[in-house]
Design a protein around this motif. Structure first.
Motif, PDB file in Angstrom:
ATOM      1  N   ILE A   1       0.868  -1.183   0.000  1.00  0.00           N
ATOM      2  CA  ILE A   1       0.000   0.000   0.000  1.00  0.00           C
ATOM      3  C   ILE A   1       0.900   1.227   0.000  1.00  0.00           C
ATOM      4  CG2 ILE A   1      -1.833   1.240   1.219  1.00  0.00           C
ATOM      5  CD1 ILE A   1      -2.515  -1.448   2.590  1.00  0.00           C
ATOM      6  N   LEU A   2       0.704   2.087  -0.956  1.00  0.00           N
ATOM      7  CA  LEU A   2       1.498   3.315  -0.995  1.00  0.00           C
ATOM      8  C   LEU A   2       1.070   4.206   0.161  1.00  0.00           C
ATOM      9  CD1 LEU A   2       1.320   3.981  -4.825  1.00  0.00           C
ATOM     10  CD2 LEU A   2       3.400   3.528  -3.540  1.00  0.00           C
ATOM     11  N   PRO A   3       2.019   4.931   0.767  1.00  0.00           N
ATOM     12  CA  PRO A   3       1.640   5.824   1.860  1.00  0.00           C
ATOM     13  C   PRO A   3       0.637   6.862   1.340  1.00  0.00           C
ATOM     14  CG  PRO A   3       4.025   5.671   1.625  1.00  0.00           C
ATOM     15  CD  PRO A   3       3.438   5.002   0.434  1.00  0.00           C
ATOM     16  N   GLN A   4      -0.462   7.009   2.019  1.00  0.00           N
ATOM     17  CA  GLN A   4      -1.485   7.942   1.559  1.00  0.00           C
ATOM     18  C   GLN A   4      -2.300   8.504   2.716  1.00  0.00           C
ATOM     19  OE1 GLN A   4      -4.343   5.322  -0.916  1.00  0.00           O
ATOM     20  NE2 GLN A   4      -2.499   4.108  -0.561  1.00  0.00           N
ATOM     21  N   ILE A   5      -2.711   9.729   2.529  1.00  0.00           N
ATOM     22  CA  ILE A   5      -3.592  10.380   3.508  1.00  0.00           C
ATOM     23  C   ILE A   5      -4.885  10.685   2.772  1.00  0.00           C
ATOM     24  CG2 ILE A   5      -3.898  12.343   5.074  1.00  0.00           C
ATOM     25  CD1 ILE A   5      -0.816  12.689   5.018  1.00  0.00           C
ATOM     26  N   ARG A   6      -5.984  10.214   3.317  1.00  0.00           N
ATOM     27  CA  ARG A   6      -7.255  10.391   2.623  1.00  0.00           C
ATOM     28  C   ARG A   6      -8.229  11.204   3.452  1.00  0.00           C
ATOM     29  NH1 ARG A   6      -8.168   5.259   0.560  1.00  0.00           N
ATOM     30  NH2 ARG A   6     -10.328   5.721   0.122  1.00  0.00           N
ATOM     31  N   LEU A   7      -9.209  11.680   2.763  1.00  0.00           N
ATOM     32  CA  LEU A   7     -10.208  12.528   3.372  1.00  0.00           C
ATOM     33  C   LEU A   7     -11.537  11.822   3.197  1.00  0.00           C
ATOM     34  CD1 LEU A   7      -9.653  15.370   4.436  1.00  0.00           C
ATOM     35  CD2 LEU A   7     -10.426  16.260   2.245  1.00  0.00           C
ATOM     36  N   GLU A   8     -12.132  11.414   4.302  1.00  0.00           N
ATOM     37  CA  GLU A   8     -13.431  10.750   4.180  1.00  0.00           C
ATOM     38  C   GLU A   8     -14.506  11.721   4.594  1.00  0.00           C
ATOM     39  OE1 GLU A   8     -12.574   7.330   6.497  1.00  0.00           O
ATOM     40  OE2 GLU A   8     -11.267   6.533   4.945  1.00  0.00           O
ATOM     41  N   LYS A   9     -15.321  12.071   3.620  1.00  0.00           N
ATOM     42  CA  LYS A   9     -16.341  13.090   3.877  1.00  0.00           C
ATOM     43  C   LYS A   9     -17.438  12.556   4.778  1.00  0.00           C
ATOM     44  CE  LYS A   9     -15.795  15.781  -0.258  1.00  0.00           C
ATOM     45  NZ  LYS A   9     -16.331  15.788  -1.603  1.00  0.00           N
ATOM     46  N   GLU A  10     -17.777  13.372   5.760  1.00  0.00           N
ATOM     47  CA  GLU A  10     -18.886  13.032   6.663  1.00  0.00           C
ATOM     48  C   GLU A  10     -20.015  13.992   6.333  1.00  0.00           C
ATOM     49  OE1 GLU A  10     -18.726  10.599   8.950  1.00  0.00           O
ATOM     50  OE2 GLU A  10     -16.609  10.109   8.663  1.00  0.00           O
ATOM     51  N   PRO A  11     -21.273  13.595   6.653  1.00  0.00           N
ATOM     52  CA  PRO A  11     -22.363  14.536   6.396  1.00  0.00           C
ATOM     53  C   PRO A  11     -22.195  15.793   7.261  1.00  0.00           C
ATOM     54  CG  PRO A  11     -23.196  12.403   7.204  1.00  0.00           C
ATOM     55  CD  PRO A  11     -21.714  12.330   7.241  1.00  0.00           C
ATOM     56  N   GLU A  12     -22.486  16.949   6.687  1.00  0.00           N
ATOM     57  CA  GLU A  12     -22.380  18.217   7.434  1.00  0.00           C
ATOM     58  C   GLU A  12     -23.200  18.111   8.716  1.00  0.00           C
ATOM     59  OE1 GLU A  12     -20.639  20.940   6.690  1.00  0.00           O
ATOM     60  OE2 GLU A  12     -19.946  20.399   4.691  1.00  0.00           O
TER      61      GLU A  12
ATOM     62  N   VAL B   1       8.047   9.888   5.453  1.00  0.00           N
ATOM     63  CA  VAL B   1       8.503  10.688   4.294  1.00  0.00           C
ATOM     64  C   VAL B   1       7.319  11.473   3.731  1.00  0.00           C
ATOM     65  CG1 VAL B   1       9.422  10.582   1.934  1.00  0.00           C
ATOM     66  CG2 VAL B   1      10.387   9.103   3.690  1.00  0.00           C
ATOM     67  N   LEU B   2       6.189  10.790   3.618  1.00  0.00           N
ATOM     68  CA  LEU B   2       4.981  11.457   3.104  1.00  0.00           C
ATOM     69  C   LEU B   2       4.597  12.634   3.996  1.00  0.00           C
ATOM     70  CD1 LEU B   2       2.362  11.665   1.349  1.00  0.00           C
ATOM     71  CD2 LEU B   2       1.333   9.999   2.882  1.00  0.00           C
ATOM     72  N   ILE B   3       4.583  12.391   5.291  1.00  0.00           N
ATOM     73  CA  ILE B   3       4.161  13.446   6.219  1.00  0.00           C
ATOM     74  C   ILE B   3       5.100  14.650   6.159  1.00  0.00           C
ATOM     75  CG2 ILE B   3       3.911  13.999   8.692  1.00  0.00           C
ATOM     76  CD1 ILE B   3       2.784  11.016   8.870  1.00  0.00           C
ATOM     77  N   SER B   4       6.394  14.381   6.135  1.00  0.00           N
ATOM     78  CA  SER B   4       7.311  15.530   6.110  1.00  0.00           C
ATOM     79  C   SER B   4       7.264  16.265   4.773  1.00  0.00           C
ATOM     80  CB  SER B   4       8.730  15.112   6.489  1.00  0.00           C
ATOM     81  OG  SER B   4       9.320  14.425   5.443  1.00  0.00           O
ATOM     82  N   LEU B   5       7.038  15.515   3.693  1.00  0.00           N
ATOM     83  CA  LEU B   5       6.920  16.173   2.373  1.00  0.00           C
ATOM     84  C   LEU B   5       5.673  17.057   2.306  1.00  0.00           C
ATOM     85  CD1 LEU B   5       7.826  13.804  -0.611  1.00  0.00           C
ATOM     86  CD2 LEU B   5       8.229  16.250  -0.495  1.00  0.00           C
ATOM     87  N   VAL B   6       4.567  16.524   2.812  1.00  0.00           N
ATOM     88  CA  VAL B   6       3.318  17.299   2.816  1.00  0.00           C
ATOM     89  C   VAL B   6       3.506  18.543   3.689  1.00  0.00           C
ATOM     90  CG1 VAL B   6       0.878  17.309   3.531  1.00  0.00           C
ATOM     91  CG2 VAL B   6       1.816  15.332   2.325  1.00  0.00           C
TER      92      VAL B   6
ATOM     93  N   ILE C   1      -3.896  12.033  -0.866  1.00  0.00           N
ATOM     94  CA  ILE C   1      -2.568  12.438  -1.316  1.00  0.00           C
ATOM     95  C   ILE C   1      -1.640  11.241  -1.133  1.00  0.00           C
ATOM     96  CG2 ILE C   1      -1.876  13.516   0.915  1.00  0.00           C
ATOM     97  CD1 ILE C   1      -0.486  15.696  -0.960  1.00  0.00           C
ATOM     98  N   VAL C   2      -0.907  10.918  -2.183  1.00  0.00           N
ATOM     99  CA  VAL C   2      -0.167   9.657  -2.225  1.00  0.00           C
ATOM    100  C   VAL C   2       1.309   9.918  -2.512  1.00  0.00           C
ATOM    101  CG1 VAL C   2      -0.061   7.374  -3.343  1.00  0.00           C
ATOM    102  CG2 VAL C   2      -2.254   8.586  -3.220  1.00  0.00           C
ATOM    103  N   LEU C   3       2.166   9.162  -1.828  1.00  0.00           N
ATOM    104  CA  LEU C   3       3.606   9.196  -2.115  1.00  0.00           C
ATOM    105  C   LEU C   3       3.909   8.009  -3.010  1.00  0.00           C
ATOM    106  CD1 LEU C   3       6.448  10.489  -1.130  1.00  0.00           C
ATOM    107  CD2 LEU C   3       6.578   8.442   0.284  1.00  0.00           C
ATOM    108  N   HIS C   4       4.437   8.288  -4.212  1.00  0.00           N
ATOM    109  CA  HIS C   4       4.758   7.119  -5.031  1.00  0.00           C
ATOM    110  C   HIS C   4       6.252   6.887  -5.078  1.00  0.00           C
ATOM    111  CE1 HIS C   4       5.697   8.911  -9.063  1.00  0.00           C
ATOM    112  NE2 HIS C   4       5.077   9.925  -8.533  1.00  0.00           N
ATOM    113  N   ARG C   5       6.664   5.913  -5.854  1.00  0.00           N
ATOM    114  CA  ARG C   5       8.019   5.393  -5.664  1.00  0.00           C
ATOM    115  C   ARG C   5       9.152   6.336  -6.042  1.00  0.00           C
ATOM    116  NH1 ARG C   5       9.452   2.766 -10.876  1.00  0.00           N
ATOM    117  NH2 ARG C   5       7.491   2.462 -11.941  1.00  0.00           N
ATOM    118  N   HIS C   6       8.871   7.352  -6.798  1.00  0.00           N
ATOM    119  CA  HIS C   6       9.953   8.305  -7.065  1.00  0.00           C
ATOM    120  C   HIS C   6       9.997   9.380  -5.981  1.00  0.00           C
ATOM    121  CE1 HIS C   6      10.540   6.295 -10.804  1.00  0.00           C
ATOM    122  NE2 HIS C   6       9.298   6.500 -11.162  1.00  0.00           N
ATOM    123  N   LYS C   7       9.312   9.108  -4.885  1.00  0.00           N
ATOM    124  CA  LYS C   7       9.230  10.025  -3.745  1.00  0.00           C
ATOM    125  C   LYS C   7       8.604  11.357  -4.159  1.00  0.00           C
ATOM    126  CE  LYS C   7      11.144   7.066  -0.928  1.00  0.00           C
ATOM    127  NZ  LYS C   7      10.187   5.968  -0.952  1.00  0.00           N
ATOM    128  N   ASP C   8       7.650  11.229  -5.052  1.00  0.00           N
ATOM    129  CA  ASP C   8       6.863  12.377  -5.482  1.00  0.00           C
ATOM    130  C   ASP C   8       5.461  12.210  -4.921  1.00  0.00           C
ATOM    131  OD1 ASP C   8       8.519  13.969  -6.981  1.00  0.00           O
ATOM    132  OD2 ASP C   8       8.260  12.753  -8.795  1.00  0.00           O
TER     133      ASP C   8
END
Ligand SMILES: [Zn+2]
Length: 370
Positions: free
Chosen positions: A106-117, A135-140, A167-174
């Motif tokens: 699983i690629l490192p990722q931070i997701r946003l799960e929408k909840e009802p207002e 790495v993802l956290i510090s890059l973000v 937001i996803v970190l892929h293998r080229h560290k992008d």
């Protein structure tokens, strides 16, 4: 020795452009396929031009799955190209990469799960590797700090697979952002920026949940580019011929059409017959039912250089399974020494096989190659 002489000595006759240029390291069989035989008969410019076809051959051709499936766990990391996604047991789509022996990470990722207002969106982390997660956290954090987060590429994809922007970190560290639309991607950036300091404090104080991907369904997207793939295969044959016979030999005018084809300067397509079919230049490379593997078992790649009047040809077999006939040039030759080479898939060996060894290893003696 004069200075100009020294300079001249550093130059090679490039087997692709025919110019005297500085050499570079070109792998006869692509390094990404595990080849380790290097030739210095290719100039830097020509070599650079080959990276696209080499990468496509390794990562998104019909045998890219064989490549990833065969890569030993301890050997160099082999990745499947394209856009790969997995459905988690909870039914969420996650961005993954597929590497040696079909291992899904699983690629490192931070997701946003929408909840009802009025409930604010929930932030969730996923990933297989805690170090990469950091790495993802510090890059973000860095990108939010300097405003560069707005420039992160938004990958707009399938609405179902891209539900819950992330937001996803892929293998080229992008980084990339996956979203169902450009607008959703931009909204994700805005929300992430707004809540980031909170998230950052939260991740500092607690252990991040990272886990190996359990088995599940993975959707793989591979783009097949027959011309690019065939050019990369023709390059293997041509490179090896140059290694065996020398630069002057392969720079004969009879090889010019092949050379220009490999370089992508001249690709000939049959006119489409009113259909949407993809056409492919079949002048030089054709899929072939029999290859060295049909009569001689091998764990790696094999290439046979041969001659059947008037054609100098090669049989290129990759992963002991996929064979291509490469017609290189028509020449009137009194004789031609058959060459058989075997290449590893893990960058360890490459060797010329003695014809006696080929004979001893053969399993089906009756196959005729024409
Ligand atoms: Zn060149």
């Amino acid at each position: 020795m004069k200075r100009s002489d020294t300079k001249k000595m550093e130059q090679i006759l490039c087997i692709y452009c025919g110019n005297h240029r500085s050499p570079s390291e070109e792998h006869v069989v692509q390094k990404s396929l595990g080849g380790n035989l290097i030739t210095n008969l290719v100039c830097k410019d020509c070599n650079t031009g080959f990276s696209t076809i080499d990468q496509r051959l390794a990562e998104s051709s019909i045998f890219s799955l064989a490549r990833v499936g065969n890569a030993l766990p301890e050997s160099f990391p082999a990745y499947l190209g394209g856009d790969n996604l997995r459905v988690s047991p909870e039914g969420r789509w996650e961005d993954v990469r597929i590497t040696n022996r079909m291992k899904v990470e699983i690629l490192p990722q931070i997701r946003l799960e929408k909840e009802p207002e009025p409930v604010p969106p929930r932030i969730a982390f996923a990933g297989s590797d805690p170090d990469e997660m950091r790495v993802l956290i510090s890059l973000v954090d860095k990108k939010i700090g300097n405003g560069a987060i707005n420039k992160v590429f938004i990958k707009v994809g399938d609405p179902i697979k891209s539900k819950d922007p992330r937001i996803v970190l892929h293998r080229h560290k992008d980084l990339y952002i996956r979203a169902a639309s450009q607008a959703e991607g931009e909204e994700f950036i805005a929300v992430l920026t707004r809540v980031w300091s909170q998230i950052y404090t939260q991740v500092q104080g607690s252990q991040l949940k990272v886990e190996p991907a359990p088995p599940g369904v993975v959707a793989v997207e591979v783009q097949v580019c027959p011309d690019e793939n065939h050019r990369a295969i023709a390059k293997i044959a041509y490179n090896l011929l140059a290694v065996c016979k020398g630069a002057e030999y392969v720079l004969q005018p009879e090889f010019t059409p092949l050379r220009e084809y490999i370089r992508g300067n001249e690709i000939v397509h049959e006119p489409l017959q009113g259909s949407e079919d993809v056409t492919v230049d079949t002048r030089f490379v054709q899929s072939f039912p029999y290859g060295p593997s049909a009569f001689m078992p091998s764990d790696g790649h094999t290439v046979v250089l041969g001659y059947s009047h008037p054609t100098v040809f090669a049989l290129v077999t990759l992963y002991s399974n996929f064979t291509y006939l490469v017609k290189m040039a028509d020449l009137d030759l009194p004789e031609f020494q058959i060459e058989v080479f075997e290449f590893s898939i893990d960058r360890t060996t490459s060797r010329r096989l003695d014809l006696r060894e080929v004979y001893q290893r053969r399993t089906t003696p009756d196959i005729q190659i024409r």
